[in-house]
Design a protein around this motif. Sequence first.
Motif, short mmCIF file in Angstrom:
data_model
loop_
_atom_site.label_atom_id
_atom_site.label_comp_id
_atom_site.label_asym_id
_atom_site.label_seq_id
_atom_site.Cartn_x
_atom_site.Cartn_y
_atom_site.Cartn_z
N PRO A 1 0.84 -1.09 -0.15
CA PRO A 1 -0.01 0.09 -0.05
C PRO A 1 0.82 1.23 -0.16
CG PRO A 1 0.08 -0.83 2.16
CD PRO A 1 0.96 -1.62 1.27
N ILE A 2 0.75 2.12 -0.95
CA ILE A 2 1.26 3.39 -1.10
C ILE A 2 0.41 4.35 -0.42
CG2 ILE A 2 2.24 5.08 -2.39
CD1 ILE A 2 3.00 3.04 -4.42
N SER A 3 0.33 4.94 0.58
CA SER A 3 -0.42 6.01 1.34
C SER A 3 -0.68 7.34 0.60
CB SER A 3 -0.11 6.18 2.81
OG SER A 3 -0.22 5.12 3.67
N ALA A 4 -1.92 7.81 0.27
CA ALA A 4 -2.15 8.86 -0.25
C ALA A 4 -3.22 9.89 0.25
CB ALA A 4 -2.38 8.92 -1.84
N PHE A 5 -3.17 11.11 0.19
CA PHE A 5 -4.18 11.77 0.79
C PHE A 5 -4.44 11.56 2.36
CE2 PHE A 5 -5.54 11.25 -3.75
CZ PHE A 5 -4.90 12.55 -4.17
N SER A 6 -5.43 11.80 3.02
CA SER A 6 -5.75 11.31 4.24
C SER A 6 -5.64 9.92 4.56
CB SER A 6 -6.77 12.19 4.92
OG SER A 6 -7.91 11.80 4.29
N ASP A 7 -6.27 9.27 3.72
CA ASP A 7 -6.50 7.90 3.87
C ASP A 7 -6.81 6.91 2.74
OD1 ASP A 7 -9.28 8.42 2.72
OD2 ASP A 7 -9.92 9.20 4.59
N ASN A 8 -6.36 7.23 1.45
CA ASN A 8 -6.20 6.38 0.27
C ASN A 8 -5.18 5.54 0.37
OD1 ASN A 8 -7.93 8.88 -0.62
ND2 ASN A 8 -7.95 7.64 -2.44
N TYR A 9 -5.44 4.14 -0.30
CA TYR A 9 -4.28 3.32 -0.56
C TYR A 9 -4.12 3.30 -2.12
CZ TYR A 9 -3.95 2.10 4.54
OH TYR A 9 -3.90 2.19 5.87
N ILE A 10 -3.21 3.54 -2.77
CA ILE A 10 -2.60 3.13 -4.00
C ILE A 10 -1.87 1.82 -3.70
CG2 ILE A 10 -1.54 3.85 -5.94
CD1 ILE A 10 -1.47 6.83 -4.82
N TRP A 11 -2.48 0.75 -4.55
CA TRP A 11 -1.82 -0.56 -4.38
C TRP A 11 -0.99 -0.88 -5.60
CZ3 TRP A 11 -2.36 -2.87 -0.05
CH2 TRP A 11 -3.40 -2.67 0.73
N ALA A 12 0.58 -1.10 -5.09
CA ALA A 12 1.42 -1.17 -6.13
C ALA A 12 1.81 -2.94 -5.91
CB ALA A 12 2.80 -0.67 -5.39
N ILE A 13 1.82 -3.29 -7.18
CA ILE A 13 1.89 -4.92 -7.43
C ILE A 13 3.32 -4.79 -7.93
CG2 ILE A 13 1.10 -7.03 -8.13
CD1 ILE A 13 -1.48 -5.52 -9.02
N VAL A 14 4.25 -5.65 -7.22
CA VAL A 14 5.55 -5.61 -7.75
C VAL A 14 6.31 -7.09 -7.96
CG1 VAL A 14 7.94 -4.53 -6.81
CG2 VAL A 14 5.80 -3.32 -6.27
N GLN A 15 7.01 -7.06 -8.76
CA GLN A 15 7.91 -8.25 -9.00
C GLN A 15 9.14 -7.71 -9.60
OE1 GLN A 15 6.76 -11.55 -12.01
NE2 GLN A 15 7.49 -12.97 -10.21
N ALA A 16 10.35 -8.29 -8.98
CA ALA A 16 11.72 -7.80 -9.55
C ALA A 16 11.67 -6.38 -9.61
CB ALA A 16 11.84 -8.52 -10.88
N ASP A 17 11.94 -5.75 -10.64
CA ASP A 17 12.22 -4.31 -10.94
C ASP A 17 10.78 -3.82 -11.68
OD1 ASP A 17 12.39 -5.45 -13.35
OD2 ASP A 17 14.23 -3.94 -13.81
N GLN A 18 9.85 -4.44 -11.73
CA GLN A 18 8.84 -3.94 -12.52
C GLN A 18 7.39 -3.79 -11.32
OE1 GLN A 18 8.41 -3.58 -16.17
NE2 GLN A 18 10.91 -3.72 -15.59
#
Length: 258
Positions: free
Chosen positions: A7-24
């Motif tokens: 979860p990447i936090s944004a604003f006061s209560d948003n989560y921007i979800w990052a799906i990560v594998q290796a360097d992508q």
Amino acid sequence: MTIKIWPISAFSDNYIWAIVQADQAVVVDPGDAAPVLAYLRDQGLTLSNILLTHHHADHVGGVAELVQRTGATVYGPPGPDIPCRDVQLREGDQVNLGIFGQFTVLEVPGHTLDHIAYFGQVDERNVLFCGDTLFATGCGRLFEGNSRQMQQSLDKFRKLPHNTSVYCAHEYTLGNIRWARTVDPHNPDLEQWQREAETLRNNNQATVPTSLEHELKTNPFMRTDEPVVITAAEQHVGHSLDHPENVLEVLREWKNQF
């Protein structure tokens, strides 16, 4: 290599979800570009794709800058308010993200009319990116849709495997639990969940993802056919309710005023 969902936090209560594998990386609903760009820089990642669930600004506001800076491909629902969309998605479409796997698109109107969700498997784990349709112990406000649409949308989620991890887009959990305990005050799962969620937040940790199994025990909006929830809604509104969608409508208005 293991795929990480962060979860990447944004604003006061948003989560921007990052799906990560290796360097992508893939991100879901980037309402703000700055925290995403910072995360990509800090982790040494290249952004390949952006998944959007609906058109609200806190979900799409960072898309244009991210596309300009990274060239990422944008997937999203139909409609004129989805910025930089490359691929338009409808019910049953398959989104193949290569090393990140394949996701099935579900149309889930209610919060907005264009809302979609993404269901798939990540490292053999069932995952659901549901935007603002389903929250931990809650559901989205009915800004454009109605209770029938929201009930039908949540019913689609109810049919998914119960071990599915639910990645919603906001940290609303503690407020949702406090309201849910007025609906179902004698629910031991809710009582335990409140203790767990309070501990997580006191340690500055996210309360999500939860699981569909968990939501089916603790979320009144996922239990509109259960007697304890029906009775609470009927007592709140002062008359009988014949259908789950009517129960949901009362619950949503109750929560709005809570």
